[in-house]
Design a protein around this motif. Sequence first.
Motif, PDB file in Angstrom:
ATOM      1  N   ASP A   1       0.803  -1.229   0.000  1.00  0.00           N
ATOM      2  CA  ASP A   1       0.000   0.000   0.000  1.00  0.00           C
ATOM      3  C   ASP A   1       0.838   1.281   0.000  1.00  0.00           C
ATOM      4  N   ASN A   2       2.145   1.160   0.129  1.00  0.00           N
ATOM      5  CA  ASN A   2       3.016   2.336   0.190  1.00  0.00           C
ATOM      6  C   ASN A   2       4.117   2.209  -0.848  1.00  0.00           C
ATOM      7  N   ASP A   3       4.530   3.345  -1.435  1.00  0.00           N
ATOM      8  CA  ASP A   3       5.542   3.322  -2.487  1.00  0.00           C
ATOM      9  C   ASP A   3       6.897   2.866  -1.942  1.00  0.00           C
ATOM     10  N   ILE A   4       7.382   3.542  -0.904  1.00  0.00           N
ATOM     11  CA  ILE A   4       8.680   3.194  -0.300  1.00  0.00           C
ATOM     12  C   ILE A   4       8.461   2.863   1.167  1.00  0.00           C
ATOM     13  N   VAL A   5       8.925   1.678   1.565  1.00  0.00           N
ATOM     14  CA  VAL A   5       8.793   1.248   2.956  1.00  0.00           C
ATOM     15  C   VAL A   5      10.148   0.764   3.451  1.00  0.00           C
ATOM     16  N   LEU A   6      10.598   1.338   4.556  1.00  0.00           N
ATOM     17  CA  LEU A   6      11.772   0.823   5.254  1.00  0.00           C
ATOM     18  C   LEU A   6      11.263  -0.017   6.409  1.00  0.00           C
ATOM     19  N   VAL A   7      11.906  -1.158   6.651  1.00  0.00           N
ATOM     20  CA  VAL A   7      11.509  -2.023   7.753  1.00  0.00           C
ATOM     21  C   VAL A   7      12.741  -2.314   8.604  1.00  0.00           C
ATOM     22  N   ASP A   8      12.636  -1.962   9.880  1.00  0.00           N
ATOM     23  CA  ASP A   8      13.692  -2.210  10.857  1.00  0.00           C
ATOM     24  C   ASP A   8      13.276  -3.417  11.690  1.00  0.00           C
ATOM     25  N   PHE A   9      14.018  -4.527  11.544  1.00  0.00           N
ATOM     26  CA  PHE A   9      13.795  -5.707  12.375  1.00  0.00           C
ATOM     27  C   PHE A   9      14.666  -5.556  13.620  1.00  0.00           C
ATOM     28  N   TRP A  10      14.061  -5.571  14.799  1.00  0.00           N
ATOM     29  CA  TRP A  10      14.760  -5.262  16.037  1.00  0.00           C
ATOM     30  C   TRP A  10      14.239  -6.130  17.184  1.00  0.00           C
TER      31      TRP A  10
ATOM     32  N   PRO B   1      20.140  -5.525  14.410  1.00  0.00           N
ATOM     33  CA  PRO B   1      19.068  -5.073  13.545  1.00  0.00           C
ATOM     34  C   PRO B   1      19.332  -5.424  12.084  1.00  0.00           C
ATOM     35  N   THR B   2      18.258  -5.629  11.359  1.00  0.00           N
ATOM     36  CA  THR B   2      18.325  -5.769   9.906  1.00  0.00           C
ATOM     37  C   THR B   2      17.396  -4.729   9.316  1.00  0.00           C
ATOM     38  N   LEU B   3      17.884  -4.015   8.326  1.00  0.00           N
ATOM     39  CA  LEU B   3      17.083  -3.012   7.642  1.00  0.00           C
ATOM     40  C   LEU B   3      16.773  -3.512   6.238  1.00  0.00           C
ATOM     41  N   MET B   4      15.492  -3.452   5.884  1.00  0.00           N
ATOM     42  CA  MET B   4      15.071  -3.774   4.528  1.00  0.00           C
ATOM     43  C   MET B   4      14.367  -2.570   3.949  1.00  0.00           C
ATOM     44  N   ALA B   5      14.500  -2.395   2.638  1.00  0.00           N
ATOM     45  CA  ALA B   5      13.771  -1.345   1.935  1.00  0.00           C
ATOM     46  C   ALA B   5      12.971  -1.999   0.823  1.00  0.00           C
TER      47      ALA B   5
ATOM     48  N   PHE C   1      16.605  -3.553  -0.866  1.00  0.00           N
ATOM     49  CA  PHE C   1      17.748  -3.408   0.036  1.00  0.00           C
ATOM     50  C   PHE C   1      17.523  -4.315   1.230  1.00  0.00           C
ATOM     51  N   ASN C   2      18.605  -4.975   1.684  1.00  0.00           N
ATOM     52  CA  ASN C   2      18.523  -5.866   2.833  1.00  0.00           C
ATOM     53  C   ASN C   2      19.914  -5.952   3.444  1.00  0.00           C
ATOM     54  N   GLN C   3      20.079  -5.397   4.660  1.00  0.00           N
ATOM     55  CA  GLN C   3      21.397  -5.403   5.289  1.00  0.00           C
ATOM     56  C   GLN C   3      21.264  -5.502   6.799  1.00  0.00           C
ATOM     57  N   ALA C   4      22.051  -6.379   7.383  1.00  0.00           N
ATOM     58  CA  ALA C   4      22.101  -6.487   8.835  1.00  0.00           C
ATOM     59  C   ALA C   4      23.090  -5.466   9.380  1.00  0.00           C
ATOM     60  N   GLY C   5      22.845  -5.010  10.598  1.00  0.00           N
ATOM     61  CA  GLY C   5      23.747  -4.073  11.253  1.00  0.00           C
ATOM     62  C   GLY C   5      23.141  -2.686  11.348  1.00  0.00           C
ATOM     63  N   ALA C   6      23.492  -2.000  12.416  1.00  0.00           N
ATOM     64  CA  ALA C   6      22.992  -0.639  12.619  1.00  0.00           C
ATOM     65  C   ALA C   6      23.735   0.323  11.703  1.00  0.00           C
ATOM     66  N   LEU C   7      22.995   1.118  10.971  1.00  0.00           N
ATOM     67  CA  LEU C   7      23.602   2.092  10.065  1.00  0.00           C
ATOM     68  C   LEU C   7      23.719   3.444  10.761  1.00  0.00           C
ATOM     69  N   PRO C   8      24.830   4.151  10.561  1.00  0.00           N
ATOM     70  CA  PRO C   8      24.884   5.537  11.031  1.00  0.00           C
ATOM     71  C   PRO C   8      23.976   6.400  10.156  1.00  0.00           C
ATOM     72  N   GLY C   9      23.589   7.557  10.666  1.00  0.00           N
ATOM     73  CA  GLY C   9      22.670   8.443   9.950  1.00  0.00           C
ATOM     74  C   GLY C   9      23.026   8.698   8.501  1.00  0.00           C
ATOM     75  N   PRO C  10      24.289   9.087   8.192  1.00  0.00           N
ATOM     76  CA  PRO C  10      24.636   9.361   6.788  1.00  0.00           C
ATOM     77  C   PRO C  10      24.470   8.138   5.882  1.00  0.00           C
ATOM     78  N   ALA C  11      24.776   6.953   6.387  1.00  0.00           N
ATOM     79  CA  ALA C  11      24.620   5.738   5.575  1.00  0.00           C
ATOM     80  C   ALA C  11      23.140   5.454   5.325  1.00  0.00           C
ATOM     81  N   LEU C  12      22.304   5.686   6.336  1.00  0.00           N
ATOM     82  CA  LEU C  12      20.860   5.505   6.158  1.00  0.00           C
ATOM     83  C   LEU C  12      20.338   6.472   5.101  1.00  0.00           C
ATOM     84  N   GLU C  13      20.822   7.704   5.120  1.00  0.00           N
ATOM     85  CA  GLU C  13      20.417   8.691   4.109  1.00  0.00           C
ATOM     86  C   GLU C  13      20.830   8.243   2.711  1.00  0.00           C
ATOM     87  N   GLN C  14      22.020   7.640   2.590  1.00  0.00           N
ATOM     88  CA  GLN C  14      22.476   7.139   1.285  1.00  0.00           C
ATOM     89  C   GLN C  14      21.548   6.042   0.775  1.00  0.00           C
ATOM     90  N   VAL C  15      21.127   5.158   1.671  1.00  0.00           N
ATOM     91  CA  VAL C  15      20.205   4.083   1.281  1.00  0.00           C
ATOM     92  C   VAL C  15      18.894   4.677   0.785  1.00  0.00           C
TER      93      VAL C  15
END
Length: 132
Positions: A17-26, A73-77, A85-99
């Motif tokens: 139902d949404n164009d872009i979804v980030l999912v944080d598994f925690w 944590p694992t982040l999926m987009a 996108f699918n990557q395990a590990g906590a991302l710093p703010g700038p890396a999250l912005e790049q994703v």
Amino acid sequence: MATIDISAENFEKTITDNDIVLVDFWADWCGPCKRFAPVYDKSSDQHGDVTYAKVDTDAHPSLMNDFGIQAIPTLMAFREGVMVFNQAGALPGPALEQVIDAVKKLDMEEVHAQVAKLQAEHGDHDHADHQH
């Protein structure tokens, strides 16, 4: 936009139902997850066009199993219903912005074409037991 908690029951609907979804598994006991949470929350305030979702892996282990997650944590987009996108590990703010920037710039026509090609190539395999 604040983050939303999702479960196995509404995961698929949230993704489609949404164009872009980030999912944080925690999980509550996960130190890196707790350090990533404020970075994720802050980012959600900066991108009103992105849905930020969180899955508590202790409460919803079936989702963790469905996606083969072995570390948190694992982040999926997801964009237009496709995991991009699918990557395990906590991302710093700038890396999250790049994703986020990379996901927004994707040529989704090309992505859908690649998905269709892969599905055609692997059409002889039975994937009915996968619940993605």
